[in-house]
Design a protein around this motif. Structure first.
Motif, mmCIF file in Angstrom:
data_model
loop_
_atom_site.group_PDB
_atom_site.id
_atom_site.type_symbol
_atom_site.label_atom_id
_atom_site.label_comp_id
_atom_site.label_asym_id
_atom_site.label_seq_id
_atom_site.Cartn_x
_atom_site.Cartn_y
_atom_site.Cartn_z
ATOM 1 N N MET A 132 -36.511 -7.052 10.232
ATOM 2 C CA MET A 132 -36.418 -8.367 9.973
ATOM 3 C C MET A 132 -37.489 -9.023 10.645
ATOM 4 N N VAL A 133 -37.889 -8.337 11.847
ATOM 5 C CA VAL A 133 -39.013 -9.134 12.716
ATOM 6 C C VAL A 133 -40.152 -9.373 11.930
ATOM 7 N N SER A 134 -40.713 -8.906 10.954
ATOM 8 C CA SER A 134 -41.669 -9.695 10.398
ATOM 9 C C SER A 134 -41.540 -10.544 9.332
ATOM 10 N N LYS A 135 -40.260 -11.076 9.386
ATOM 11 C CA LYS A 135 -39.792 -11.977 8.190
ATOM 12 C C LYS A 135 -40.139 -11.676 6.765
ATOM 13 N N PRO A 136 -39.665 -10.658 6.621
ATOM 14 C CA PRO A 136 -39.728 -10.163 4.737
ATOM 15 C C PRO A 136 -38.957 -11.311 3.979
ATOM 16 N N VAL A 137 -39.423 -11.256 2.661
ATOM 17 C CA VAL A 137 -38.708 -11.948 2.037
ATOM 18 C C VAL A 137 -37.674 -11.143 1.337
ATOM 19 N N VAL A 138 -37.716 -9.954 1.392
ATOM 20 C CA VAL A 138 -36.497 -8.906 0.679
ATOM 21 C C VAL A 138 -36.294 -7.808 1.700
ATOM 22 N N LEU A 139 -34.988 -7.864 1.830
ATOM 23 C CA LEU A 139 -34.435 -6.759 2.598
ATOM 24 C C LEU A 139 -33.691 -5.601 1.853
ATOM 25 N N LEU A 140 -34.182 -4.375 1.922
ATOM 26 C CA LEU A 140 -33.497 -3.267 1.070
ATOM 27 C C LEU A 140 -32.834 -2.400 2.291
ATOM 28 N N ALA A 141 -31.482 -2.100 1.644
ATOM 29 C CA ALA A 141 -30.849 -1.176 2.842
ATOM 30 C C ALA A 141 -30.181 -0.272 2.074
ATOM 31 N N ASP A 142 -30.326 0.938 2.364
ATOM 32 C CA ASP A 142 -30.021 1.976 1.721
ATOM 33 C C ASP A 142 -28.720 2.952 2.645
ATOM 34 N N GLU A 143 -27.437 2.722 2.136
ATOM 35 C CA GLU A 143 -26.411 3.210 2.759
ATOM 36 C C GLU A 143 -26.474 2.749 4.358
ATOM 37 N N PRO A 144 -26.300 1.532 4.384
ATOM 38 C CA PRO A 144 -26.600 0.950 5.815
ATOM 39 C C PRO A 144 -25.600 1.171 6.821
ATOM 40 N N THR A 145 -24.384 1.589 6.466
ATOM 41 C CA THR A 145 -23.178 1.593 7.183
ATOM 42 C C THR A 145 -22.541 3.037 6.969
ATOM 43 N N GLY A 146 -23.465 3.827 6.590
ATOM 44 C CA GLY A 146 -23.193 5.310 6.205
ATOM 45 C C GLY A 146 -22.277 6.154 7.383
ATOM 46 N N ASP A 147 -23.043 5.995 8.491
ATOM 47 C CA ASP A 147 -22.569 6.618 9.578
ATOM 48 C C ASP A 147 -21.528 5.887 10.859
ATOM 49 N N LEU A 148 -21.283 4.753 10.169
ATOM 50 C CA LEU A 148 -20.353 3.902 11.031
ATOM 51 C C LEU A 148 -18.992 3.675 10.630
ATOM 52 N N ASP A 149 -18.073 3.225 11.930
ATOM 53 C CA ASP A 149 -16.695 3.253 11.505
ATOM 54 C C ASP A 149 -16.594 2.001 11.108
ATOM 55 N N VAL A 150 -15.313 1.493 10.752
ATOM 56 C CA VAL A 150 -15.014 0.406 9.893
ATOM 57 C C VAL A 150 -15.517 -0.818 10.534
ATOM 58 N N GLU A 151 -15.285 -0.859 11.921
ATOM 59 C CA GLU A 151 -15.369 -2.295 12.799
ATOM 60 C C GLU A 151 -17.043 -2.342 12.753
ATOM 61 N N ASN A 152 -17.785 -1.377 13.077
ATOM 62 C CA ASN A 152 -19.055 -1.707 13.033
ATOM 63 C C ASN A 152 -19.775 -1.891 11.702
ATOM 64 N N ALA A 153 -19.267 -1.245 10.661
ATOM 65 C CA ALA A 153 -19.632 -1.445 9.225
ATOM 66 C C ALA A 153 -19.675 -3.124 8.916
ATOM 67 N N LYS A 154 -18.248 -3.488 9.534
ATOM 68 C CA LYS A 154 -18.031 -5.054 9.246
ATOM 69 C C LYS A 154 -19.091 -5.752 9.999
ATOM 70 N N THR A 155 -19.366 -5.608 11.087
ATOM 71 C CA THR A 155 -20.533 -6.311 12.095
ATOM 72 C C THR A 155 -21.625 -6.180 11.173
ATOM 73 N N ILE A 156 -22.067 -5.096 10.804
ATOM 74 C CA ILE A 156 -23.580 -4.981 10.036
ATOM 75 C C ILE A 156 -23.223 -5.685 8.591
ATOM 76 N N MET A 157 -22.322 -5.659 8.060
ATOM 77 C CA MET A 157 -22.208 -6.552 6.949
ATOM 78 C C MET A 157 -22.189 -8.021 7.342
ATOM 79 N N GLU A 158 -21.684 -8.680 8.534
ATOM 80 C CA GLU A 158 -21.859 -9.900 8.777
ATOM 81 C C GLU A 158 -23.311 -10.346 8.872
ATOM 82 N N LEU A 159 -23.991 -9.656 9.472
ATOM 83 C CA LEU A 159 -25.450 -9.783 10.052
ATOM 84 C C LEU A 159 -26.011 -9.805 8.384
ATOM 85 N N PHE A 160 -25.743 -9.082 7.781
ATOM 86 C CA PHE A 160 -26.686 -9.010 6.263
ATOM 87 C C PHE A 160 -26.440 -10.457 5.670
ATOM 88 N N SER A 161 -25.098 -10.888 5.806
ATOM 89 C CA SER A 161 -24.666 -12.140 5.185
ATOM 90 C C SER A 161 -25.405 -13.446 5.988
#
Ligand SMILES: Nc1ncnc2c1ncn2[C@@H]1O[C@H](COP(=O)(O)OP(=O)(O)OP(=O)(O)O)[C@@H](O)[C@H]1O
Ligand SMILES: [Mg+2]
Length: 220
Positions: A151-180
């Motif tokens: 996100m540092v270069s302020k893109p207009v589109v963000l593509l995420a491939d299995e972004p929570t694949g290695d994470l537990d439920v709690e961390n996955a939730k945090t990542i999803m909140e960030l995407f939102s």
């Protein structure tokens, strides 16, 4: 914003995507799902031009991606944030330097780089870990650094491939909140995932690909 028009892609002789048409609106958050091998990653790769379609058109903002020359691809990619499992953090650079790298390549001056990197790390709540090396961060924290880097270069589109694949439920939730949150500020976000928990009751559009086609579309 992103348009797939009658896009087909095969690897060698094996069809992966067959006549896919899809309109993704500016500011939308969209999930791409489907079984392993369905072509989710391939769809994202077609958007940032790491793979080319065999037929059909893909446009991203004003770029006709399917027709871009090799020399125009870096400019397209500057406008796309990419979160992919094969783009790992560099273990011999600090968190700060990992995030800064994309900006230094663009030749930005040090003061500006510091400003934007701090802003991105603040956004993912990791400013206090800026001087650490990635291996001293938890898996969830490392993934937040990856998001800051995208996100540092302020893109207009963000593509995420299995972004929570290695994470537990709690961390996955945090990542999803960030995407939102990122999406709430206007960035178009595309997430390819197996994980139904990410999109169930999300209120966002889900595109399910199977057998080379868009099998169904619904609101999660
Ligand atoms: N570079 C390549 N060369 C040949 N075949 C490939 C290549 N990349 C992907 N494929 C094949 O294309 C199909 C779609 O792959 P893709 O990675 O897009 O699927 P996916 O939906 O992301 O799967 P997963 O859920 O396992 O990540 C698979 O059968 C895969 O083996
Ligand atoms: Mg994949």
């Amino acid at each position: 914003m992103i348009l797939f028009s009658d896009v087909s892609k095969r690897y060698d002789k094996k069809p992966v995507l067959n006549s896919i048409s899809l309109i993704i609106k500016k500011g939308e958050l969209l999930f791409i799902t489907g079984p392993s091998g369905a072509g989710k990653t391939t769809m994202l790769k077609l958007i940032y031009c790491s793979e080319r379609p065999d037929s059909g058109h893909i446009t991203v903002s004003d770029w006709e991606v399917s027709k871009l020359g090799q020399s125009e691809i870096p400019e397209l990619r500057r406008n796309i944030g990419i979160i992919f499992q094969d783009f790992k953090l560099l273990t011999n650079r600090t968190v700060f330097d990992n995030v800064a790298l994309a900006l230094s390549i663009h030749g930005m001056n040090q003061g500006k780089i510091r400003h934007y990197v701090n802003e991105a790390l603040e956004e993912v709540k990791l400013l206090d870990k800026a001087s650490l090396y990635p291996q001293f961060l938890s898996g969830g924290e490392q993934q937040r650094v990856v998001i800051a880097r995208a996100m540092v270069s302020k893109p207009v589109v963000l593509l995420a491939d299995e972004p929570t694949g290695d994470l537990d439920v709690e961390n996955a939730k945090t990542i999803m909140e960030l995407f939102s949150k990122i999406n709430g500020k206007g960035t178009t976000v595309l997430i390819a995932t197996h994980d139904e928990n990410l999109f169930r009751n999300s209120g966002h559009r889900v595109v399910h690909i199977n057998d080379h086609y868009i099998e169904k579309e619904y609101v999660g």
